[in-house]
Design a protein around this motif. Sequence first.
Motif, PDB file in Angstrom:
ATOM      1  N   VAL A 130       0.272  71.487  47.053  1.00 10.63           N
ATOM      2  CA  VAL A 130      -0.821  70.510  47.385  1.00 10.63           C
ATOM      3  C   VAL A 130      -1.246  69.645  47.321  1.00 10.63           C
ATOM      4  N   GLY A 131      -1.236  68.554  46.786  1.00 10.13           N
ATOM      5  CA  GLY A 131      -1.501  68.309  45.322  1.00 10.13           C
ATOM      6  C   GLY A 131      -2.697  67.079  46.219  1.00 10.13           C
ATOM      7  N   LEU A 132      -4.202  66.970  44.980  1.00 11.63           N
ATOM      8  CA  LEU A 132      -4.281  65.175  45.376  1.00 11.63           C
ATOM      9  C   LEU A 132      -4.878  64.327  43.924  1.00 11.63           C
ATOM     10  N   LEU A 133      -4.438  63.615  44.213  1.00 13.27           N
ATOM     11  CA  LEU A 133      -4.473  62.895  42.549  1.00 13.27           C
ATOM     12  C   LEU A 133      -6.126  62.137  42.766  1.00 13.27           C
ATOM     13  N   ASN A 134      -6.605  62.275  41.784  1.00 15.98           N
ATOM     14  CA  ASN A 134      -8.125  61.782  42.000  1.00 15.98           C
ATOM     15  C   ASN A 134      -7.979  60.797  40.620  1.00 15.98           C
ATOM     16  N   ALA A 135      -7.648  59.948  41.067  1.00 15.83           N
ATOM     17  CA  ALA A 135      -7.289  58.389  40.504  1.00 15.83           C
ATOM     18  C   ALA A 135      -8.921  57.814  39.921  1.00 15.83           C
ATOM     19  N   PHE A 136      -9.201  57.515  39.460  1.00 12.39           N
ATOM     20  CA  PHE A 136     -11.053  56.826  39.865  1.00 12.39           C
ATOM     21  C   PHE A 136     -11.931  57.610  39.482  1.00 12.39           C
ATOM     22  N   GLY A 137     -11.638  58.837  40.172  1.00 14.37           N
ATOM     23  CA  GLY A 137     -12.541  59.862  40.090  1.00 14.37           C
ATOM     24  C   GLY A 137     -12.638  59.594  41.864  1.00 14.37           C
ATOM     25  N   PHE A 138     -12.056  58.796  42.682  1.00 15.69           N
ATOM     26  CA  PHE A 138     -11.894  59.206  44.086  1.00 15.69           C
ATOM     27  C   PHE A 138     -12.550  60.371  44.605  1.00 15.69           C
ATOM     28  N   TYR A 139     -12.034  61.257  44.236  1.00 16.84           N
ATOM     29  CA  TYR A 139     -11.903  62.133  44.948  1.00 16.84           C
ATOM     30  C   TYR A 139     -13.013  63.884  43.629  1.00 16.84           C
ATOM     31  N   ASP A 140     -13.970  63.489  43.509  1.00 13.63           N
ATOM     32  CA  ASP A 140     -14.873  63.899  41.997  1.00 13.63           C
ATOM     33  C   ASP A 140     -15.616  64.348  42.791  1.00 13.63           C
ATOM     34  N   HIS A 141     -16.295  64.642  44.788  1.00 12.68           N
ATOM     35  CA  HIS A 141     -17.611  64.936  45.537  1.00 12.68           C
ATOM     36  C   HIS A 141     -16.444  65.318  46.355  1.00 12.68           C
ATOM     37  N   LEU A 142     -14.931  65.565  47.095  1.00 11.66           N
ATOM     38  CA  LEU A 142     -14.559  66.535  47.700  1.00 11.66           C
ATOM     39  C   LEU A 142     -13.680  67.625  46.595  1.00 11.66           C
ATOM     40  N   ILE A 143     -13.684  67.334  45.534  1.00 12.62           N
ATOM     41  CA  ILE A 143     -13.225  68.576  44.784  1.00 12.62           C
ATOM     42  C   ILE A 143     -14.445  69.358  44.497  1.00 12.62           C
ATOM     43  N   ALA A 144     -15.882  68.908  44.671  1.00 11.27           N
ATOM     44  CA  ALA A 144     -17.224  69.468  43.536  1.00 11.27           C
ATOM     45  C   ALA A 144     -17.347  70.469  45.719  1.00 11.27           C
ATOM     46  N   PHE A 145     -17.148  69.929  46.734  1.00 14.68           N
ATOM     47  CA  PHE A 145     -17.398  70.240  47.866  1.00 14.68           C
ATOM     48  C   PHE A 145     -16.031  71.972  48.111  1.00 14.68           C
ATOM     49  N   ASN A 146     -15.069  71.666  47.552  1.00 14.91           N
ATOM     50  CA  ASN A 146     -13.735  72.878  47.869  1.00 14.91           C
ATOM     51  C   ASN A 146     -14.858  73.502  47.221  1.00 14.91           C
ATOM     52  N   ARG A 147     -15.288  73.380  45.727  1.00 18.27           N
ATOM     53  CA  ARG A 147     -15.596  74.417  44.643  1.00 18.27           C
ATOM     54  C   ARG A 147     -16.838  74.798  45.354  1.00 18.27           C
ATOM     55  N   HIS A 148     -17.679  74.090  46.051  1.00 17.44           N
ATOM     56  CA  HIS A 148     -19.270  74.741  46.880  1.00 17.44           C
ATOM     57  C   HIS A 148     -18.579  75.545  48.150  1.00 17.44           C
ATOM     58  N   GLN A 160      -8.099  79.831  46.451  1.00 17.84           N
ATOM     59  CA  GLN A 160      -8.877  78.906  46.067  1.00 17.84           C
ATOM     60  C   GLN A 160      -8.207  77.633  45.098  1.00 17.84           C
ATOM     61  N   GLY A 161      -6.772  78.377  45.085  1.00 16.78           N
ATOM     62  CA  GLY A 161      -5.840  77.122  44.319  1.00 16.78           C
ATOM     63  C   GLY A 161      -5.687  76.156  44.896  1.00 16.78           C
ATOM     64  N   ILE A 162      -5.518  76.502  46.036  1.00 16.05           N
ATOM     65  CA  ILE A 162      -3.983  75.608  47.527  1.00 16.05           C
ATOM     66  C   ILE A 162      -4.556  74.531  47.112  1.00 16.05           C
ATOM     67  N   ILE A 163      -5.942  73.368  46.819  1.00 21.60           N
ATOM     68  CA  ILE A 163      -5.689  72.287  46.451  1.00 21.60           C
ATOM     69  C   ILE A 163      -5.666  72.063  44.796  1.00 21.60           C
ATOM     70  N   ILE A 164      -4.645  71.759  44.254  1.00 18.85           N
ATOM     71  CA  ILE A 164      -3.761  71.185  43.141  1.00 18.85           C
ATOM     72  C   ILE A 164      -4.510  69.524  43.202  1.00 18.85           C
ATOM     73  N   ASP A 165      -5.640  69.056  41.474  1.00 18.90           N
ATOM     74  CA  ASP A 165      -5.546  67.970  41.117  1.00 18.90           C
ATOM     75  C   ASP A 165      -5.562  67.527  40.337  1.00 18.90           C
ATOM     76  N   ALA A 166      -5.419  66.510  40.158  1.00 18.81           N
ATOM     77  CA  ALA A 166      -5.295  65.619  38.469  1.00 18.81           C
ATOM     78  C   ALA A 166      -5.399  64.398  39.005  1.00 18.81           C
ATOM     79  N   ASP A 167      -6.105  63.572  37.304  1.00 19.18           N
ATOM     80  CA  ASP A 167      -6.623  62.110  36.998  1.00 19.18           C
ATOM     81  C   ASP A 167      -5.436  61.182  37.605  1.00 19.18           C
ATOM     82  N   THR A 168      -4.070  61.819  37.096  1.00 23.54           N
ATOM     83  CA  THR A 168      -2.569  60.880  36.821  1.00 23.54           C
ATOM     84  C   THR A 168      -1.760  61.437  37.306  1.00 23.54           C
ATOM     85  N   LEU A 169      -0.399  61.442  38.127  1.00 22.92           N
ATOM     86  CA  LEU A 169       0.580  61.293  39.080  1.00 22.92           C
ATOM     87  C   LEU A 169       1.666  61.994  37.880  1.00 22.92           C
ATOM     88  N   PRO A 170       1.528  62.492  36.772  1.00 26.99           N
ATOM     89  CA  PRO A 170       2.422  62.840  35.755  1.00 26.99           C
ATOM     90  C   PRO A 170       1.822  63.787  35.635  1.00 26.99           C
TER      91      PRO A 170
END
Length: 193
Positions: A130-148, A160-170
């Motif tokens: 389950v990937g989350l593309l955090n382009a432009f920091g759009f999901y910064d708060h969501l990633i922080a909330f998931n960590r919380h 805790q590792g189900i959501i895989i996030d990165a800032d770029t698609l590659p």
Amino acid sequence: MNRLAVYCGSATPAEPRYIELAREVGRTLAERGIGVVYGGGRLGLMGAIAAGALEAGGEVIGVIPHALANSEVANHDCTELRTVSGMHERKQAFTDLSDGFVTIPGGVGTMDELWEAVSWAQLGYHTKPVGLLNAFGFYDHLIAFNRHMAEVGFVRPAHQGIIIDADTLPDLLDKMAAYQPHTPIFQMQASEL
């Protein structure tokens, strides 16, 4: 990964970078030989994902509920357009047709799709990344909330590792390709829950 379900908004934000991002995601997936499974719409980021993939010669499978297909938002340019009875069937089709999930910027519907993919992974209905593309920091708060949620104890250490996030698609695709499925709740003992 032969196909990825891409979750994104059907809206067109005022900032053009979101539409450009969606088109680039579709194009990049197609260039890598990865088919796109998405919501079947022709508007907003959805339409841009499909256009980018189709322009690059990729496979695009749209899955759209009858109510939306009948409101003239369906994208009939898709390689295949499947019409289903409702949203539950749509999300099940996303899971059945794909080898993983990529969420790019979107709204309430996008969040519904993301969290259902996470929940189903947690339970054991699928073992796909389950990937989350955090382009432009759009999901910064969501990633922080998931960590919380994890820090408080609402997300088990095994999940805790189900959501895989990165800032770029590659980077995201590389992380998703390396994903090792976790132990789902269905396979845990009561003492582990």
